[in-house]
Design a protein around this motif. Structure first.
Motif, PDB file in Angstrom:
ATOM      1  N   ALA A  52      58.663  91.439  -3.219  1.00 39.48           N
ATOM      2  CA  ALA A  52      59.375  91.416  -1.934  1.00 39.48           C
ATOM      3  C   ALA A  52      60.148  92.724  -1.801  1.00 39.48           C
ATOM      4  O   ALA A  52      60.963  93.054  -2.662  1.00 39.48           O
ATOM      5  N   SER A  53      59.908  93.437  -0.714  1.00 37.97           N
ATOM      6  CA  SER A  53      60.580  94.715  -0.510  1.00 37.97           C
ATOM      7  C   SER A  53      62.081  94.497  -0.330  1.00 37.97           C
ATOM      8  O   SER A  53      62.550  93.376  -0.114  1.00 37.97           O
ATOM      9  N   TYR A  54      62.825  95.585  -0.393  1.00 35.48           N
ATOM     10  CA  TYR A  54      64.274  95.480  -0.232  1.00 35.48           C
ATOM     11  C   TYR A  54      64.625  94.934   1.148  1.00 35.48           C
ATOM     12  O   TYR A  54      65.577  94.170   1.309  1.00 35.48           O
ATOM     13  N   GLY A  55      63.860  95.319   2.154  1.00 31.27           N
ATOM     14  CA  GLY A  55      64.116  94.805   3.503  1.00 31.27           C
ATOM     15  C   GLY A  55      63.911  93.305   3.581  1.00 31.27           C
ATOM     16  O   GLY A  55      64.691  92.595   4.223  1.00 31.27           O
ATOM     17  N   THR A  56      62.868  92.801   2.930  1.00 32.48           N
ATOM     18  CA  THR A  56      62.622  91.356   2.912  1.00 32.48           C
ATOM     19  C   THR A  56      63.753  90.636   2.201  1.00 32.48           C
ATOM     20  O   THR A  56      64.246  89.603   2.671  1.00 32.48           O
ATOM     21  N   GLN A  57      64.182  91.177   1.068  1.00 28.64           N
ATOM     22  CA  GLN A  57      65.270  90.553   0.314  1.00 28.64           C
ATOM     23  C   GLN A  57      66.555  90.528   1.137  1.00 28.64           C
ATOM     24  O   GLN A  57      67.240  89.490   1.211  1.00 28.64           O
ATOM     25  N   GLY A  59      66.797  90.690   4.377  1.00 22.59           N
ATOM     26  CA  GLY A  59      66.612  89.791   5.517  1.00 22.59           C
ATOM     27  C   GLY A  59      66.861  88.344   5.145  1.00 22.59           C
ATOM     28  O   GLY A  59      67.509  87.596   5.888  1.00 22.59           O
ATOM     29  N   LEU A  60      66.373  87.926   3.992  1.00 18.85           N
ATOM     30  CA  LEU A  60      66.610  86.557   3.530  1.00 18.85           C
ATOM     31  C   LEU A  60      68.092  86.308   3.281  1.00 18.85           C
ATOM     32  O   LEU A  60      68.639  85.265   3.669  1.00 18.85           O
ATOM     33  N   ILE A  61      68.746  87.262   2.656  1.00 21.48           N
ATOM     34  CA  ILE A  61      70.181  87.123   2.386  1.00 21.48           C
ATOM     35  C   ILE A  61      70.958  87.053   3.703  1.00 21.48           C
ATOM     36  O   ILE A  61      71.884  86.240   3.847  1.00 21.48           O
ATOM     37  N   THR A  62      70.586  87.872   4.670  1.00 22.91           N
ATOM     38  CA  THR A  62      71.260  87.871   5.970  1.00 22.91           C
ATOM     39  C   THR A  62      71.097  86.531   6.666  1.00 22.91           C
ATOM     40  O   THR A  62      72.059  85.986   7.223  1.00 22.91           O
ATOM     41  N   ASP A  63      69.877  85.987   6.651  1.00 23.41           N
ATOM     42  CA  ASP A  63      69.645  84.689   7.293  1.00 23.41           C
ATOM     43  C   ASP A  63      70.493  83.594   6.665  1.00 23.41           C
ATOM     44  O   ASP A  63      71.119  82.784   7.371  1.00 23.41           O
ATOM     45  N   VAL A  64      70.543  83.552   5.352  1.00 29.55           N
ATOM     46  CA  VAL A  64      71.342  82.530   4.658  1.00 29.55           C
ATOM     47  C   VAL A  64      72.829  82.730   4.958  1.00 29.55           C
ATOM     48  O   VAL A  64      73.550  81.762   5.252  1.00 29.55           O
ATOM     49  N   LEU A  65      73.286  83.963   4.926  1.00 31.60           N
ATOM     50  CA  LEU A  65      74.698  84.242   5.179  1.00 31.60           C
ATOM     51  C   LEU A  65      75.100  83.843   6.595  1.00 31.60           C
ATOM     52  O   LEU A  65      76.155  83.220   6.796  1.00 31.60           O
ATOM     53  N   LEU A  66      74.267  84.158   7.567  1.00 32.69           N
ATOM     54  CA  LEU A  66      74.604  83.786   8.944  1.00 32.69           C
ATOM     55  C   LEU A  66      74.613  82.268   9.134  1.00 32.69           C
ATOM     56  O   LEU A  66      75.431  81.742   9.887  1.00 32.69           O
ATOM     57  N   LEU A  86      77.084  92.520  11.678  1.00 28.22           N
ATOM     58  CA  LEU A  86      75.880  92.016  11.019  1.00 28.22           C
ATOM     59  C   LEU A  86      74.937  91.383  12.027  1.00 28.22           C
ATOM     60  O   LEU A  86      73.717  91.590  11.974  1.00 28.22           O
ATOM     61  N   LYS A  87      75.487  90.615  12.971  1.00 31.04           N
ATOM     62  CA  LYS A  87      74.649  90.001  14.011  1.00 31.04           C
ATOM     63  C   LYS A  87      73.995  91.073  14.879  1.00 31.04           C
ATOM     64  O   LYS A  87      72.815  90.976  15.235  1.00 31.04           O
ATOM     65  N   ALA A  88      74.762  92.107  15.236  1.00 30.77           N
ATOM     66  CA  ALA A  88      74.212  93.194  16.051  1.00 30.77           C
ATOM     67  C   ALA A  88      73.117  93.940  15.282  1.00 30.77           C
ATOM     68  O   ALA A  88      72.075  94.289  15.848  1.00 30.77           O
ATOM     69  N   LEU A  89      73.345  94.152  14.004  1.00 26.03           N
ATOM     70  CA  LEU A  89      72.356  94.835  13.176  1.00 26.03           C
ATOM     71  C   LEU A  89      71.080  94.011  13.058  1.00 26.03           C
ATOM     72  O   LEU A  89      69.976  94.541  13.166  1.00 26.03           O
ATOM     73  N   LYS A  90      71.221  92.712  12.870  1.00 22.50           N
ATOM     74  CA  LYS A  90      70.051  91.845  12.781  1.00 22.50           C
ATOM     75  C   LYS A  90      69.275  91.872  14.093  1.00 22.50           C
ATOM     76  O   LYS A  90      68.044  91.929  14.095  1.00 22.50           O
ATOM     77  N   SER A  91      69.976  91.853  15.210  1.00 17.95           N
ATOM     78  CA  SER A  91      69.320  91.921  16.514  1.00 17.95           C
ATOM     79  C   SER A  91      68.576  93.243  16.689  1.00 17.95           C
ATOM     80  O   SER A  91      67.437  93.274  17.181  1.00 17.95           O
ATOM     81  N   LYS A  92      69.214  94.335  16.275  1.00 16.43           N
ATOM     82  CA  LYS A  92      68.578  95.643  16.375  1.00 16.43           C
ATOM     83  C   LYS A  92      67.323  95.709  15.507  1.00 16.43           C
ATOM     84  O   LYS A  92      66.291  96.240  15.927  1.00 16.43           O
ATOM     85  N   ILE A  93      67.381  95.145  14.305  1.00 12.71           N
ATOM     86  CA  ILE A  93      66.228  95.133  13.402  1.00 12.71           C
ATOM     87  C   ILE A  93      65.094  94.309  14.003  1.00 12.71           C
ATOM     88  O   ILE A  93      63.921  94.703  13.939  1.00 12.71           O
TER      89      ILE A  93
END
Length: 107
Positions: A52-57, A59-66, A86-93
């Protein structure tokens, strides 16, 4: 039979007349060479990255945290500001992923 001056046989190398040996095989360890030895085992880091790439890792951590933060009622002002970022960053991604998928579909 050896010549009588075989002991005195100088080797003269003119400019650019030395060895022409060079390594031509491709270097495929560029990823593991970027990992400093103090940060862990480079072979393990490469296997984890291949799983799992760093971005995937992240992303999973961000989803759980939110999801966890949704259940939290009170946040400090600093944490609240970080949560908004963090929410704005996730939306931008997510927008970048959508644009990239559209461009890949067009090509």
């Amino acid at each position: 039979m050896y010549p009588w001056l075989w002991v005195w046989s100088p080797q003269v190398h003119f400019p650019w007349s030395g060895s022409v040996a060079q390594r031509i095989e491709p270097r495929t360890t560029w990823f593991t060479s970027m990992i400093p030895p103090v940060s862990g085992d480079a072979a393990i880091e490469e296997q984890v990255f291949n799983a799992a790439s760093y971005g995937t890792q992240l992303g999973l951590i961000t989803d759980v945290l939110l999801d966890i933060v949704k259940e939290t009622e009170t946040l400090s002002p600093r944490a609240s500001k970080s949560l908004d970022e963090l929410k704005a960053l996730k939306s931008k991604i997510e927008d970048i992923k959508k644009i990239s998928a559209k461009n890949a579909a067009l090509n």
